[in-house]
Design a protein around this motif. Structure first.
Motif, PDB file in Angstrom:
ATOM      1  N   THR A 109       0.848  -1.187   0.000  1.00 50.87           N
ATOM      2  CA  THR A 109       0.000   0.000   0.000  1.00 50.87           C
ATOM      3  C   THR A 109       0.885   1.239   0.000  1.00 50.87           C
ATOM      4  O   THR A 109       1.888   1.289   0.724  1.00 50.87           O
ATOM      5  CB  THR A 109      -0.921   0.020   1.229  1.00 50.87           C
ATOM      6  N   LEU A 160       0.923   5.585   0.314  1.00 50.99           N
ATOM      7  CA  LEU A 160       0.210   6.768   0.798  1.00 50.99           C
ATOM      8  C   LEU A 160       1.142   7.961   0.694  1.00 50.99           C
ATOM      9  O   LEU A 160       2.214   7.985   1.300  1.00 50.99           O
ATOM     10  CB  LEU A 160      -0.257   6.580   2.246  1.00 50.99           C
ATOM     11  N   ASP A 176       1.561  11.428   1.903  1.00 50.51           N
ATOM     12  CA  ASP A 176       1.123  12.365   2.938  1.00 50.51           C
ATOM     13  C   ASP A 176       1.638  13.747   2.542  1.00 50.51           C
ATOM     14  O   ASP A 176       2.748  14.141   2.896  1.00 50.51           O
ATOM     15  CB  ASP A 176       1.650  11.934   4.298  1.00 50.51           C
ATOM     16  N   VAL A 183      -2.771   9.792  -5.571  1.00 56.59           N
ATOM     17  CA  VAL A 183      -3.591  10.934  -5.168  1.00 56.59           C
ATOM     18  C   VAL A 183      -3.144  11.345  -3.769  1.00 56.59           C
ATOM     19  O   VAL A 183      -3.080  10.509  -2.863  1.00 56.59           O
ATOM     20  CB  VAL A 183      -5.085  10.585  -5.186  1.00 56.59           C
ATOM     21  N   ASN A 233      -2.801  12.241   0.000  1.00 56.62           N
ATOM     22  CA  ASN A 233      -3.586  11.944   1.203  1.00 56.62           C
ATOM     23  C   ASN A 233      -4.647  10.867   0.959  1.00 56.62           C
ATOM     24  O   ASN A 233      -5.664  10.833   1.645  1.00 56.62           O
ATOM     25  CB  ASN A 233      -4.248  13.217   1.749  1.00 56.62           C
ATOM     26  N   GLN A 234      -4.382   9.997   0.010  1.00 54.90           N
ATOM     27  CA  GLN A 234      -5.313   8.907  -0.264  1.00 54.90           C
ATOM     28  C   GLN A 234      -4.518   7.628  -0.477  1.00 54.90           C
ATOM     29  O   GLN A 234      -3.733   7.521  -1.425  1.00 54.90           O
ATOM     30  CB  GLN A 234      -6.181   9.206  -1.489  1.00 54.90           C
ATOM     31  N   ALA A 235      -4.720   6.645   0.409  1.00 49.83           N
ATOM     32  CA  ALA A 235      -3.986   5.386   0.321  1.00 49.83           C
ATOM     33  C   ALA A 235      -4.476   4.571  -0.872  1.00 49.83           C
ATOM     34  O   ALA A 235      -5.662   4.577  -1.204  1.00 49.83           O
ATOM     35  CB  ALA A 235      -4.139   4.587   1.611  1.00 49.83           C
ATOM     36  N   ARG A 236      -3.540   3.851  -1.481  1.00 55.55           N
ATOM     37  CA  ARG A 236      -3.870   3.004  -2.624  1.00 55.55           C
ATOM     38  C   ARG A 236      -3.161   1.669  -2.463  1.00 55.55           C
ATOM     39  O   ARG A 236      -1.951   1.618  -2.243  1.00 55.55           O
ATOM     40  CB  ARG A 236      -3.451   3.676  -3.930  1.00 55.55           C
TER      41      ARG A 236
END
Length: 387
Positions: free
Chosen positions: A91, A93, A95, A199, A201-204
Motif C-alpha cells: 500500500t 500513501l 502524505d 492521489v 492523502n489517499q492510500a492506494r
C-alpha cells in the motif's frame, strides 16, 4: 561338434552368417510402425497411413480418436511470464501535509523457491532517479515462510509534489544477506510503480506481479569518482548525480525571547561523499552579516547515513526589523577526520532569496510565535557572502 557342446550343457555357438540366415519371422513383411503412430499429438499435421490389413489399425484409430491431454501453456522452470516470480501486496500513501511517502509491505505470494532451499526474505525499496544509498529502505527479514508477511511501513521524508511527478518507486523481494556467502545475489523479483498516479492523502493498495531484476548502468558522477562501483542496481542514468538532498528547517520568531529560533530537524536523500556510499553529515548555520559572537552554529555529526535526524534548535537574538535585513545560510557538510570537510549542499534564506526560501523567511518574521516547518532543496554551489 555343435551337438557335443549342447550335450555338455553349453548353448550352441551360432555364427553371424547362420543367425542372419534363420527365418525368425515367417510370413508377409509388415511395415515398421513410427513413434508418431502412438503419439499423434506430437505431429498434429501428419496423419499416418496404415495398411488396411494391419491388425493394429483399429487400436491406432482409437488412440487418435481419444481426447489428447493439452500441453501446459507455460512449462515448468524458466519462464518469461512474470507470474512465475510471485506477487507482492503493498500500500502506498502520499502524505502531502507532512511531505512524506509511506510504503507498507504486506505479503508476497507464489515466490520462486531459492537455490539455497531457504525462504528468508525481505523487501527493499528505493526511489528512482536518486542516489542509491540515500533512497534505500528495507523491511525486517521473515524467515522460513513460503508466504512471508511483513506488515511493515517504510517512510520517505521530504517527499514533495515535484518528487511524485517525476520519481518511480522500486520494490525488490530479496534473499536474506546472511545467506550470501561470496557475492551479492540478485533480487528474487522487482516491480516499479510511477508515483505520479498517486492521489495526495489517499492510500492506494497494489497487488502486482514481480518481474525479473534489471541491472542499470550508472552514469559518471561523484560516486564513481570516489571509487564506487560502475554498476548500481538502484540508480538510473537520469539526473541522479545532480541531486544533493534536502533539509527540513523550522523558523519561529519568539516575542518573549526577542529573537529567531532556527530548528534543524532532519535531512533526506543526501549525496554520498565517502567511498562506502554514505556520508557523516552535519549542518552549519551562519547569519550574515556577522554582528555578534553567536552568528555561527553547527549541529552534531551523524555517522554513516544519508538521512540524518538532528532535532537541534539554535537562537539568534535581535529585533524583527533587524533580522529582516539579514541572510541565513544553511550548509550541510560531510565530516572527515584529519582532512577538510566535504561540502554536500546549502540553501540561503532571507530577503534576497526567492521561491520557497523567501516565503519561509517572510512568513516567519510576519507572524510572531508561530513555528513554520518547510523542506528546502540543497544547492551544490556554495554561496559566497561578502561583508
Amino acid at each position: 561338434m555343435a551337438g557335443t557342446a549342447a550335450e555338455g550343457g553349453r548353448p550352441p555357438r551360432v555364427s553371424m552368417q547362420e543367425h542372419m540366415a534363420i527365418d525368425v519371422s515367417p510370413g508377409p513383411i509388415r511395415p515398421i510402425r513410427l513413434i508418431s503412430h502412438y503419439f499423434p499429438h506430437f505431429y498434429p499435421f501428419a496423419e499416418p497411413v496404415l495398411h488396411p490389413s494391419d491388425p493394429c489399425s483399429a487400436a491406432a484409430s482409437a488412440i487418435r480418436s481419444a481426447p489428447q491431454p493439452q500441453p501446459d501453456p507455460e512449462p515448468e522452470g524458466d519462464s518469461d511470464d512474470s507470474t512465475a516470480l510471485g506477487i507482492l501486496e503493498f500500500t502506498l500513501l502520499f502524505d502531502a501535509d507532512n511531505s512524506a511517502l509511506h510504503c507498507t509491505a504486506h505479503r508476497a505470494k507464489g515466490l520462486k523457491p531459492l537455490a539455497s532451499g531457504s525462504m528468508d526474505t525481505y523487501v527493499k525499496a528505493s526511489l528512482l532517479p536518486g542516489a542509491s544509498k540515500a533512497s534505500q529502505l528495507r523491511t525486517r527479514t521473515v524467515r522460513a515462510m513460503k508466504i512471508p508477511v511483513w506488515e511493515e511501513t517504510l517512510t520517505y521524508h521530504g517527499f514533495t509534489h515535484q518528487d511524485a511527478a517525476r520519481k518511480t518507486l522500486r520494490l525488490c523481494v530479496c534473499e536474506d544477506p546472511w545467506l550470501r556467502r561470496r557475492r551479492r545475489a540478485p533480487p528474487l523479483g522487482e516491480l516499479r510503480v510511477p508515483l505520479r498516479k498517486l492521489v495526495p492523502n489517499q492510500a492506494r493498495s497494489f497487488d502486482i506481479c514481480l518481474e525479473k531484476w534489471r541491472l542499470t548502468k550508472r552514469s559518471k558522477s561523484l560516486d564513481t569518482a570516489r571509487g564506487m562501483s560502475l554498476y548500481q542496481e538502484e540508480v538510473e542514468t537520469e539526473v541522479a548525480g545532480e541531486e544533493r538532498g534536502r533539509v527540513l528547517l523550522s523558523l519561529c520568531y519568539s516575542s518573549q525571547r526577542g529573537g529567531l529560533l532556527v530548528g534543524v530537524l532532519r535531512c533526506a536523500h543526501l549525496a554520498p561523499m565517502d567511498a562506502n556510499g554514505y556520508s557523516d553529515p552535519f549542518v552549519r548555520l551562519f547569519l550574515h552579516p556577522n554582528t555578534g559572537k553567536k552568528s555561527k552554529f553547527k549541529t552534531s555529526v551523524r555517522r554513516k547515513t544519508l538521512n540524518p535526524e538532528f532535532n537541534e534548535e539554535f537562537f539568534y537574538s535581535g529585533p524583527r526589523e533587524e533580522l529582516a535585513q539579514k541572510t541565513l545560510l544553511v550548509s550541510v557538510w560531510d565530516y572527515d577526520l584529519g582532512t577538510a570537510d566535504d561540502f554536500i549542499g546549502g540553501v540561503q534564506l532571507g530577503s534576497h532569496a526567492s521561491g520557497e526560501c523567501l516565503r519561509h523567511w517572510l512568513e516567519c518574521l510576519g507572524h510572531s510565535d508561530h513555528r513554520l516547518e518547510l523542506w528546502h532543496l540543497l544547492d551544490s554551489r556554495p554561496v559566497q557572502l561578502s561583508d
